[in-house]
Design an enzyme around this catalytic site. Structure first.
Site, PDB file in Angstrom:
ATOM      1  N   CYS A 246      -0.442 -16.315  21.924  1.00  0.00           N
ATOM      2  CA  CYS A 246      -1.346 -16.258  23.084  1.00  0.00           C
ATOM      3  C   CYS A 246      -1.720 -17.680  23.534  1.00  0.00           C
ATOM      4  O   CYS A 246      -2.072 -18.524  22.716  1.00  0.00           O
ATOM      5  CB  CYS A 246      -2.606 -15.477  22.712  1.00  0.00           C
ATOM      6  SG  CYS A 246      -3.722 -15.281  24.114  1.00  0.00           S
TER       7      CYS A 246
ATOM      8  N   CYS B 271      -9.357 -16.542  16.608  1.00  0.00           N
ATOM      9  CA  CYS B 271      -8.278 -15.553  16.714  1.00  0.00           C
ATOM     10  C   CYS B 271      -6.975 -15.980  16.046  1.00  0.00           C
ATOM     11  O   CYS B 271      -6.454 -17.076  16.292  1.00  0.00           O
ATOM     12  CB  CYS B 271      -8.031 -15.238  18.184  1.00  0.00           C
ATOM     13  SG  CYS B 271      -6.841 -13.896  18.406  1.00  0.00           S
TER      14      CYS B 271
ATOM     15  N   ARG C  81     -19.987   0.363  18.793  1.00  0.00           N
ATOM     16  CA  ARG C  81     -18.907   0.480  17.803  1.00  0.00           C
ATOM     17  C   ARG C  81     -18.992  -0.603  16.746  1.00  0.00           C
ATOM     18  O   ARG C  81     -19.035  -1.787  17.057  1.00  0.00           O
ATOM     19  CB  ARG C  81     -17.542   0.406  18.499  1.00  0.00           C
ATOM     20  CG  ARG C  81     -16.379   0.554  17.496  1.00  0.00           C
ATOM     21  CD  ARG C  81     -15.010   0.603  18.163  1.00  0.00           C
ATOM     22  NE  ARG C  81     -14.998   1.581  19.206  1.00  0.00           N
ATOM     23  CZ  ARG C  81     -14.741   1.305  20.486  1.00  0.00           C
ATOM     24  NH1 ARG C  81     -14.448   0.097  20.858  1.00  0.00           N
ATOM     25  NH2 ARG C  81     -14.751   2.267  21.376  1.00  0.00           N
TER      26      ARG C  81
ATOM     27  N   CYS D 226     -15.542  -1.456  28.085  1.00  0.00           N
ATOM     28  CA  CYS D 226     -15.803  -1.669  26.662  1.00  0.00           C
ATOM     29  C   CYS D 226     -16.002  -3.168  26.507  1.00  0.00           C
ATOM     30  O   CYS D 226     -15.056  -3.942  26.724  1.00  0.00           O
ATOM     31  CB  CYS D 226     -14.598  -1.179  25.844  1.00  0.00           C
ATOM     32  SG  CYS D 226     -14.685  -1.606  24.094  1.00  0.00           S
TER      33      CYS D 226
ATOM     34  N   CYS E   5      -9.089 -19.161  21.826  1.00  0.00           N
ATOM     35  CA  CYS E   5     -10.244 -18.518  21.163  1.00  0.00           C
ATOM     36  C   CYS E   5     -10.270 -18.938  19.683  1.00  0.00           C
ATOM     37  O   CYS E   5      -9.329 -18.631  18.933  1.00  0.00           O
ATOM     38  CB  CYS E   5     -10.153 -17.011  21.295  1.00  0.00           C
ATOM     39  SG  CYS E   5      -9.858 -16.475  22.991  1.00  0.00           S
TER      40      CYS E   5
ATOM     41  N   CYS F 206      -7.373   3.335  26.231  1.00  0.00           N
ATOM     42  CA  CYS F 206      -8.068   2.055  26.377  1.00  0.00           C
ATOM     43  C   CYS F 206      -7.023   0.956  26.293  1.00  0.00           C
ATOM     44  O   CYS F 206      -6.016   1.110  25.592  1.00  0.00           O
ATOM     45  CB  CYS F 206      -9.103   1.895  25.256  1.00  0.00           C
ATOM     46  SG  CYS F 206      -9.961   0.306  25.304  1.00  0.00           S
TER      47      CYS F 206
ATOM     48  N   CYS G 203      -6.402   2.583  21.729  1.00  0.00           N
ATOM     49  CA  CYS G 203      -6.569   1.304  22.418  1.00  0.00           C
ATOM     50  C   CYS G 203      -5.346   0.415  22.209  1.00  0.00           C
ATOM     51  O   CYS G 203      -4.951   0.133  21.073  1.00  0.00           O
ATOM     52  CB  CYS G 203      -7.817   0.598  21.898  1.00  0.00           C
ATOM     53  SG  CYS G 203      -8.108  -0.971  22.727  1.00  0.00           S
TER      54      CYS G 203
HETATM   55  N1  SAM Z   1      -6.270 -10.858  24.385  1.00  0.00           N
HETATM   56  C1  SAM Z   1      -7.219  -9.922  24.823  1.00  0.00           C
HETATM   57  C2  SAM Z   1      -8.579 -10.514  25.042  1.00  0.00           C
HETATM   58  O1  SAM Z   1      -8.970 -11.455  24.352  1.00  0.00           O
HETATM   59  O2  SAM Z   1      -9.295 -10.025  25.929  1.00  0.00           O
HETATM   60  C3  SAM Z   1      -7.321  -8.724  23.959  1.00  0.00           C
HETATM   61  C4  SAM Z   1      -7.297  -8.754  22.465  1.00  0.00           C
HETATM   62  S1  SAM Z   1      -8.573  -9.649  21.645  1.00  0.00           S
HETATM   63  C5  SAM Z   1      -7.943  -9.630  20.026  1.00  0.00           C
HETATM   64  C6  SAM Z   1      -9.969  -8.551  21.662  1.00  0.00           C
HETATM   65  C7  SAM Z   1     -11.220  -9.017  20.971  1.00  0.00           C
HETATM   66  O3  SAM Z   1     -11.062  -8.913  19.569  1.00  0.00           O
HETATM   67  C8  SAM Z   1     -11.699 -10.429  21.183  1.00  0.00           C
HETATM   68  O4  SAM Z   1     -12.360 -10.608  22.393  1.00  0.00           O
HETATM   69  C9  SAM Z   1     -12.632 -10.625  20.012  1.00  0.00           C
HETATM   70  O5  SAM Z   1     -13.954 -10.232  20.356  1.00  0.00           O
HETATM   71  C10 SAM Z   1     -12.070  -9.681  18.946  1.00  0.00           C
HETATM   72  N2  SAM Z   1     -11.480 -10.433  17.823  1.00  0.00           N
HETATM   73  C11 SAM Z   1     -10.331 -11.140  17.829  1.00  0.00           C
HETATM   74  N3  SAM Z   1     -10.100 -11.711  16.632  1.00  0.00           N
HETATM   75  C12 SAM Z   1     -11.153 -11.367  15.838  1.00  0.00           C
HETATM   76  C13 SAM Z   1     -11.511 -11.650  14.488  1.00  0.00           C
HETATM   77  N4  SAM Z   1     -10.754 -12.417  13.707  1.00  0.00           N
HETATM   78  N5  SAM Z   1     -12.633 -11.103  13.999  1.00  0.00           N
HETATM   79  C14 SAM Z   1     -13.421 -10.332  14.785  1.00  0.00           C
HETATM   80  N6  SAM Z   1     -13.144 -10.037  16.063  1.00  0.00           N
HETATM   81  C15 SAM Z   1     -12.028 -10.552  16.595  1.00  0.00           C
HETATM   82  C1  DTB Z   2     -12.810  -5.426  19.825  1.00  0.00           C
HETATM   83  O1  DTB Z   2     -13.928  -5.812  20.218  1.00  0.00           O
HETATM   84  N1  DTB Z   2     -12.407  -5.438  18.580  1.00  0.00           N
HETATM   85  C2  DTB Z   2     -11.028  -4.973  18.448  1.00  0.00           C
HETATM   86  C3  DTB Z   2     -10.727  -4.499  19.902  1.00  0.00           C
HETATM   87  N2  DTB Z   2     -11.881  -4.939  20.627  1.00  0.00           N
HETATM   88  C4  DTB Z   2      -9.485  -4.861  20.558  1.00  0.00           C
HETATM   89  C5  DTB Z   2     -10.144  -6.057  17.946  1.00  0.00           C
HETATM   90  C6  DTB Z   2     -10.568  -6.559  16.587  1.00  0.00           C
HETATM   91  C7  DTB Z   2      -9.556  -7.552  16.166  1.00  0.00           C
HETATM   92  C8  DTB Z   2      -9.814  -8.084  14.810  1.00  0.00           C
HETATM   93  C9  DTB Z   2      -8.891  -9.186  14.473  1.00  0.00           C
HETATM   94  C10 DTB Z   2      -7.471  -8.796  14.227  1.00  0.00           C
HETATM   95  O2  DTB Z   2      -7.198  -7.734  13.604  1.00  0.00           O
HETATM   96  O3  DTB Z   2      -6.582  -9.590  14.584  1.00  0.00           O
HETATM   97 FE1  SF4 Z   3      -5.546 -14.438  22.992  1.00  0.00          FE
HETATM   98 FE2  SF4 Z   3      -6.804 -13.810  20.730  1.00  0.00          FE
HETATM   99 FE3  SF4 Z   3      -8.144 -14.973  22.703  1.00  0.00          FE
HETATM  100 FE4  SF4 Z   3      -7.294 -12.407  22.985  1.00  0.00          FE
HETATM  101  S1  SF4 Z   3      -8.778 -13.168  21.529  1.00  0.00           S
HETATM  102  S2  SF4 Z   3      -7.157 -14.068  24.493  1.00  0.00           S
HETATM  103  S3  SF4 Z   3      -5.364 -12.526  21.821  1.00  0.00           S
HETATM  104  S4  SF4 Z   3      -6.440 -15.886  21.556  1.00  0.00           S
END
Ligand code: SAM
Ligand code: DTB
Ligand code: SF4
Length: 340
Positions: A73, A80, A281, A208, A77, A148, A117
């Site tokens: 990506c 992530c 959630r 959401c 973030c 979703c 989702c």
């Molecule tokens: N790329 C898209 C976005 O960021 O909108 C969708 C997927 S992203 C993984 C969705 C959400 O997952 C993020 O906004 C964040 O709040 C949560 N998330 C991602 N990595 C995480 C982690 N290691 N622990 C907890 N929440 C996480």
């Molecule tokens: C959200 O708030 N939590 C979910 C969903 N929306 C997409 C994602 C959690 C991701 C946790 C980190 C991972 O498994 O990579």
């Molecule tokens: Fe990309 Fe992860 Fe950020 Fe979603 S949360 S935009 S997958 S870097």
């Protein structure tokens, strides 16, 4: 409102000047803090009273999550595993084939999930990718599941296309408070996210939207995030509260601190009181929670979980452990707005 809170503290009643059914869009941080600081029993009673006025408290929604496009990506973030900016060991994949996505959704439905989702590690979907996701959404909808997606930023026409394909919900998180945001993400602004949420709303898709705690933010940031969510033009229908799930190689490792369990229960209760009609959630991070803490969060008003052994790239509790816990709590995998 301060008087309303004092009333709650002194006589243990839930009557406040707005009543348990009122939806407010003018919450202040001072009010959020006053709730958060209530004696625990008063806070729980108040949250449970609001919860029972809006939902069946013995129901929990069970959603399933699939990473349809993992890693690589372009966003930065800082929490992530899927960001290309960090060396996390997550391999980038192509968009999954529709047949595989639908087969996974069917298995999730058969295991009890009511919502599916689909998540993609994109800054925003390209038109060709969106065509493919729209086909996936329609096919999953045909399985009689709620759909979703979370695909990054959307334009208004893209949101409209997803709605037309049958998308029920779009996940796009504010992640944290306005003040802490820039320490976590620099490649897209909070306003970018708010614009996407507006496009999703305009298209008639349910929102959401939530965030993460445990990245090193202060209590004020956590409450600031809840105030931001509760003062959106409409409350998000779903509010995911993620505990940061540890990922190697990302900057958040330097600041992360797992919150005290009581703090988490308090935050869930404040979210429940400020957004009475929203489904709250317990999202990422349940792997770190004891059964007792999850039970406390359900009492505080959480009424949705992700089921399945993995989230996107990190772990979730085993499905069998969840089934056992819900069984012991007498909770049913369903969501019913009929109050208790
Ligand atoms: N790329 C898209 C976005 O960021 O909108 C969708 C997927 S992203 C993984 C969705 C959400 O997952 C993020 O906004 C964040 O709040 C949560 N998330 C991602 N990595 C995480 C982690 N290691 N622990 C907890 N929440 C996480
Ligand atoms: C959200 O708030 N939590 C979910 C969903 N929306 C997409 C994602 C959690 C991701 C946790 C980190 C991972 O498994 O990579
Ligand atoms: Fe990309 Fe992860 Fe950020 Fe979603 S949360 S935009 S997958 S870097």
């Amino acid at each position: 409102m301060a008087d309303g809170l004092a009333e709650a503290r002194n006589d243990g009643q839930v009557q406040d000047m707005h009543g348990v059914n009122a939806l407010r869009y003018d919450w202040t941080r001072a009010e959020a803090l006053a709730l958060y600081d209530l004696p625990f029993a008063d806070l729980m009673f108040r949250a449970q009273s609001v919860h029972r006025a809006h939902f069946n408290p013995n129901h929990v929604e069970t959603a399933s999550l699939l990473s349809i496009k993992t890693g690589g990506c372009p966003e930065d973030c800082g929490y992530c595993s899927q960001s290309a900016h960090y060396d996390t060991g997550v391999k980038a994949t192509k968009l999954m084939a529709q047949a595989d996505v639908v087969a996974t959704a069917r298995r999730a439905r058969d295991a009890g999930a009511t919502r599916f989702c689909m998540a993609a590690a994109w800054r925003n979907p390209k038109e060709r990718d969106l065509d493919e996701v729209c086909r996936m959404v329609s096919a999953v909808k045909d399985l009689s599941m709620e759909t979703c997606a979370t695909l990054g930023m959307l334009t208004a026409p893209q949101a409209a296309r997803l709605r037309e394909a049958g998308l029920d919900f779009y996940n796009h998180n504010v992640d944290t408070s306005p003040e802490f945001y820039d320490q976590i993400i620099t490649t897209r602004t909070l306003q970018d996210r708010i614009d996407t949420l507006a496009h999703v709303r305009e298209a008639g898709i349910k929102v959401c939207c939530g965030g993460i705690i445990g990245m090193g933010e202060e209590v004020d940031d956590r409450l600031g995030m809840l105030v931001l969510l509760s003062n959106l033009p409409e409350h998000p229908e779903s509010v995911p509260i993620n505990l940061w799930n540890e990922v190697k190689g990302v900057p958040v490792n330097d600041t992360a601190e797992r919150p005290d369990p009581i703090v988490l229960a308090r935050l869930v209760a404040v979210a429940r009181i400020m957004m009475p009609n929203s489904v709250v959630r317990l999202s990422a991070g349940r792997q770190y929670m004891t059964d007792e803490l999850q039970a406390l969060c359900f009492l505080a008003g959480a009424n949705s979980i992700f089921i399945g052994d993995v989230l996107l790239t990190t772990k979730n509790p085993q499905t069998t452990r969840d089934a056992d816990l819900l069984g012991r709590l007498g909770m049913t995998s369903a969501l019913n707005r009929t109050p208790a």
